[in-house]
Design an enzyme around this catalytic site. Structure first.
Site, mmCIF file in Angstrom:
data_model
loop_
_atom_site.group_PDB
_atom_site.id
_atom_site.type_symbol
_atom_site.label_atom_id
_atom_site.label_comp_id
_atom_site.label_asym_id
_atom_site.label_seq_id
_atom_site.Cartn_x
_atom_site.Cartn_y
_atom_site.Cartn_z
ATOM 1 C CD GLU A 116 42.280 61.939 11.467
ATOM 2 O OE1 GLU A 116 42.068 63.162 11.507
ATOM 3 O OE2 GLU A 116 42.917 61.389 10.541
ATOM 4 C CE LYS A 146 46.697 66.329 7.058
ATOM 5 N NZ LYS A 146 46.960 65.544 5.851
ATOM 6 C CB SER A 199 38.000 49.642 20.808
ATOM 7 O OG SER A 199 37.796 48.508 21.616
#
Length: 473
Positions: free
Chosen positions: A275, A291, A31
């Protein structure tokens, strides 16, 4: 059987991966921190963004490798081959060993690895036009019976296992070895040789871009994710490249895989993905499509102007909404009727090198469905194909010179407890032989500007370009 949890000193997952690289198939899911505009990130939001846990595994009890149409299962010195759906093969390893989920332990054994973009060929019928210069497996996962879990929120590190395949004594012995911290051997420095080779120059990109515009005008599609590939000659230890890459480009869904293709060819995957693709926890489903992109700037005023330009862009919002609708439909195939909701639209997130618009779609897995059914039903992710998905994939195959391989596939885990978390494998480099490849792309819609879209691919590749510059001889 109750989960065994053995405490280890708190350290980053990357540090523990270094202790396990002498084992076969070591993998790291790591992470990083992200900024969420307008509020302080709470602990549950931090976990949801992928910024809480690191997971380290090695030495799988089985290795599942798929090259269409054959799926191989390697166990010790034996190899079983079949033409079964690879998702079914993985599920058959997971379901007989199902366990209850343990709070604050995201993964304590199960399947972990990658599902390449080209695995879509085992789900849909697609043309075969683009070149495949690096023919790695379309799917590669290890079945792991133990993991090191680092909890950055609780500042805790544990070696965990349900001991489905290994004995408690084996785990205790491994724990003692880890506590002693082995001396790491000196590694060969990672070096880049020569210049980056682009598979599309600006003129080639412009030609493909115009063809996308023609398809949109003809009504074939609404949006196409068009990508270029960068390749460069390299030598040395790719783990060093990953370590430098992660310093340059922290992201919430990073990964490092040190594996082989089942035929004796070693390769490594270095992913700095921002993502999330799909997460399942207690049958609750989440996807976070991205996006909309703007570059970051060292000048704070200009950086904020770019952020606000993105936040207020009707074009980027429309692109994001197209993919949200696609994903709502995809996850709705296996979710309870009426459970699929859009919980956030167009949230501005700041990453190391770019701003992004991120949306959140959630649902509840319907009875009788497994996390792998969800993954298969949504694969590959709509945010990196376009809409409608199948036609978009056909156009990508026609216009991009090379097969994508792992790029725009997914990396992550599916646990014995039914939990799953996977990224979209963007900002991802593959090192195989003496070559490192990296793709960068973006969504093209009816009102896209060619120069801006081409520049966006370079913005997304900016940290990779810095890595290459740092390592160049």
């Amino acid at each position: 059987m109750a989960l065994m949890q053995l405490d280890l000193p708190y350290a980053e997952g990357a540090d523990w991966l270094g202790q396990l690289r002498h084992f076969p198939w070591p993998m790291l899911l790591e992470s990083g921190r992200v900024e969420v505009t307008g509020k302080q990130m709470a602990a549950d939001e931090e976990a949801s963004l992928g910024a809480r846990f690191d997971i380290v595994v090695a030495d799988p009890v089985a290795r599942i490798i798929h090259r269409r149409p054959c799926t191989e299962v390697h166990v010790q010195q034996t190899v079983e081959r079949s033409e079964e759906d690879p998702f079914t093969v993985i599920k058959r390893w997971l379901q007989p060993h199902a366990v209850p989920r343990v709070p604050d332990i995201p993964f304590a054994g199960g399947a972990l690895g990658y599902f390449s973009y080209d695995l879509g060929r085992s789900i849909e019928t697609l043309p075969e036009i683009a070149a495949s210069e690096m023919p790695l497996p379309e799917l590669l996962v290890g079945m792991y019976d133990w993991a090191i879990v680092v909890d950055h929120h609780l500042q805790r590190c544990q070696l965990v296992s349900h001991t489905r395949f290994i004995s408690p004594r084996f785990l205790q012995d491994l724990h003692q070895q880890l506590l002693q911290k082995r001396q790491l051997p000196a590694a060969q420095p990672f070096q880049v040789h020569g210049d980056i080779r682009h598979n599309m120059d600006k003129a080639g990109y412009a030609q493909a871009f115009q063809q996308v515009k023609n398809y949109i005008r003809a009504g074939d599609c609404y949006q196409i994710n068009l990508a270029q590939r960068l390749a460069v000659s390299v030598s040395g230890d790719a783990w060093q490249a990953y370590d430098q890459f992660r310093q340059l480009s922290k992201a919430p869904f990073m990964a490092y895989l040190q594996v082989d293709d089942g035929k004796g060819v070693p390769f490594e995957v270095l992913s700095m993905s921002p993502e999330r693709f799909l997460q399942v926890t207690d049958n609750k489903v989440e996807t976070r499509p991205i996006k909309g992109t703007r570059p970051r700037h060292a000048d704070s005023l200009r950086d904020e102007q770019e952020a606000q330009s993105l936040a207020n862009s009707a074009k980027d919002r429309a692109e994001n909404l197209m993919i949200v609708d696609l994903l709502r439909n995809d996850i709705g195939k296996v979710c309870e009727v009426g459970s699929v909701k859009v919980d956030a639209l167009f949230r501005l997130q700041r990453f190391t090198n770019v701003h992004h618009l991120v949306s959140i779609v959630r649902g509840v897995l319907a009875n009788g469905y497994h996390a792998l059914d969800l993954l298969r039903g949504c694969f590959p992710g709509g945010s990196i194909t376009g809409a409608p998905k199948l036609r978009a994939m056909e156009i990508i195959e026609e216009l991009e010179p090379h097969r994508r391989g792992i790029y725009c596939g997914s990396i992550g885990y599916i646990g014995f407890d039914g939990s799953m978390d996977t990224n979209i494998a963007i900002r991802t480099a593959v090192v195989c032989g003496q070559t490192m490849t990296f793709f960068a792309g973006g969504g093209v819609v009816a009102d896209s500007d060619c120069d801006k879209e081409y520049q966006e691919t370079l913005d997304k590749a900016s940290q990779f370009l810095k890595l290459v510059a740092q390592c160049k001889t």
